[in-house]
Design an enzyme around this catalytic site. Sequence first.
Site, PDB file in Angstrom:
ATOM      1  CE  LYS A 233      10.284 -11.958   7.263  1.00  0.00           C
ATOM      2  NZ  LYS A 233      11.000 -11.937   6.083  1.00  0.00           N
TER       3      LYS A 233
ATOM      4  CD  GLU B  59       6.950  -8.992   0.569  1.00  0.00           C
ATOM      5  OE1 GLU B  59       7.595  -9.447   1.615  1.00  0.00           O
ATOM      6  OE2 GLU B  59       7.237  -7.704   0.012  1.00  0.00           O
TER       7      GLU B  59
ATOM      8  CG  ASP C 120      14.117 -11.562   7.400  1.00  0.00           C
ATOM      9  OD1 ASP C 120      13.313 -12.464   7.567  1.00  0.00           O
ATOM     10  OD2 ASP C 120      13.696 -10.393   7.019  1.00  0.00           O
TER      11      ASP C 120
ATOM     12  CG  ASP D 231      15.935  -9.708   4.355  1.00  0.00           C
ATOM     13  OD1 ASP D 231      14.981  -9.106   4.247  1.00  0.00           O
ATOM     14  OD2 ASP D 231      16.141 -10.705   3.547  1.00  0.00           O
TER      15      ASP D 231
ATOM     16  CD  GLU E 138      12.833 -13.458   1.691  1.00  0.00           C
ATOM     17  OE1 GLU E 138      12.848 -13.877   0.476  1.00  0.00           O
ATOM     18  OE2 GLU E 138      12.831 -12.388   2.092  1.00  0.00           O
TER      19      GLU E 138
HETATM   20  O1  KIV Z   1      12.355  -7.737   5.787  1.00  0.00           O
HETATM   21  C1  KIV Z   1      11.312  -7.353   5.880  1.00  0.00           C
HETATM   22  O2  KIV Z   1      11.279  -6.111   6.366  1.00  0.00           O
HETATM   23  C2  KIV Z   1      10.268  -8.281   5.518  1.00  0.00           C
HETATM   24  C3  KIV Z   1       8.924  -7.752   5.742  1.00  0.00           C
HETATM   25  C4  KIV Z   1       8.597  -6.949   4.395  1.00  0.00           C
HETATM   26  C5  KIV Z   1       8.007  -8.644   5.942  1.00  0.00           C
HETATM   27  O3  KIV Z   1      10.545  -9.345   5.381  1.00  0.00           O
END
Ligand code: KIV
Length: 288
Positions: free
Chosen positions: A133, A202, A103, A64, A135
């Site tokens: 992915k 991170e 993401d 994202d 968070e």
């Molecule tokens: O959105 C992104 O690029 C990320 C990376 C920093 C892991 O989540």
Amino acid sequence: MADKPKAAAKPAPAYAADRAKPVTVATLLDMKRKGLKIAMLTAYDFPTARIAEEAGVDVILVGDSVAMTKLGYESTLPVTMDEMLHHVKAVKRGLSRALLVADMPYLSYELDAKEAARHAGRFLKEGGAHAVKLEGGLDVAPIVKELVKVNVPVFGHVGLTPQAVHRLGGYRVQGRRPEDAERIATEARVLEGAGCCAIVLECVPAELAREITRRVQIPTIGIGAGPHCDGQVLVSDDMLGLTEGGPTKFVKRYADLRGQAVKAFSDYCREVRDGQFPGPEHSFTSPA
Ligand code: KIV
């Protein structure tokens, strides 16, 4: 005097050299078990995906971060499912071997597990992604379970979670105090228990990342988390030197593409203005 011959480069480990086999979540687990490091980068478009494939990148994340790197937003918060899907599809068209991770954008998964599963499913069904992915820690564990139930492989993401930038008070290192380190380590274990197939760590101290990597069976992928993770990820625009301003501490700039592009554009402007371009070699002529 002739230069001393350079020592031969260390041969790349088997997985990095094996360009024929597609990378799966099982491959990543196997790489952790064998101590082979996982190389992950972000990509947001077809040409970058092609370049990453040619270079042998194992995992491509359509992050994202596209909100900031490509769409000009100030944070990752505004990007939508439809915008993410547009980029996931473009990247998918460029990939053959790398594992493709999409993401989940802010508010596409946090509020309702069923809605999260529908959104994650769109990334697999319409975008061709292999995994998603998301968070967060304990709060998102039930959501991870719901996604795994419908066969969506999930990467967790703990430590600095950019979607929580306003609550965290900025983009800063997390887990420096012992109680915060313990909380993040617990989050990683709970996410593993919920069914995550890998976890992004991170901006956490290297010792904490080492401890988490030791405690969990699934691969850890670090960004600003030191050298002990099972793999590393960087935002491709940062490592290529495409982003404006100086890099953050944890980014290594492998190229200065922005500098090269500014030079190329200004050379072009000058040559157009003074009539040097197009020259005879770039012009067509009529047959005599
Ligand atoms: O959105 C992104 O690029 C990320 C990376 C920093 C892991 O989540």
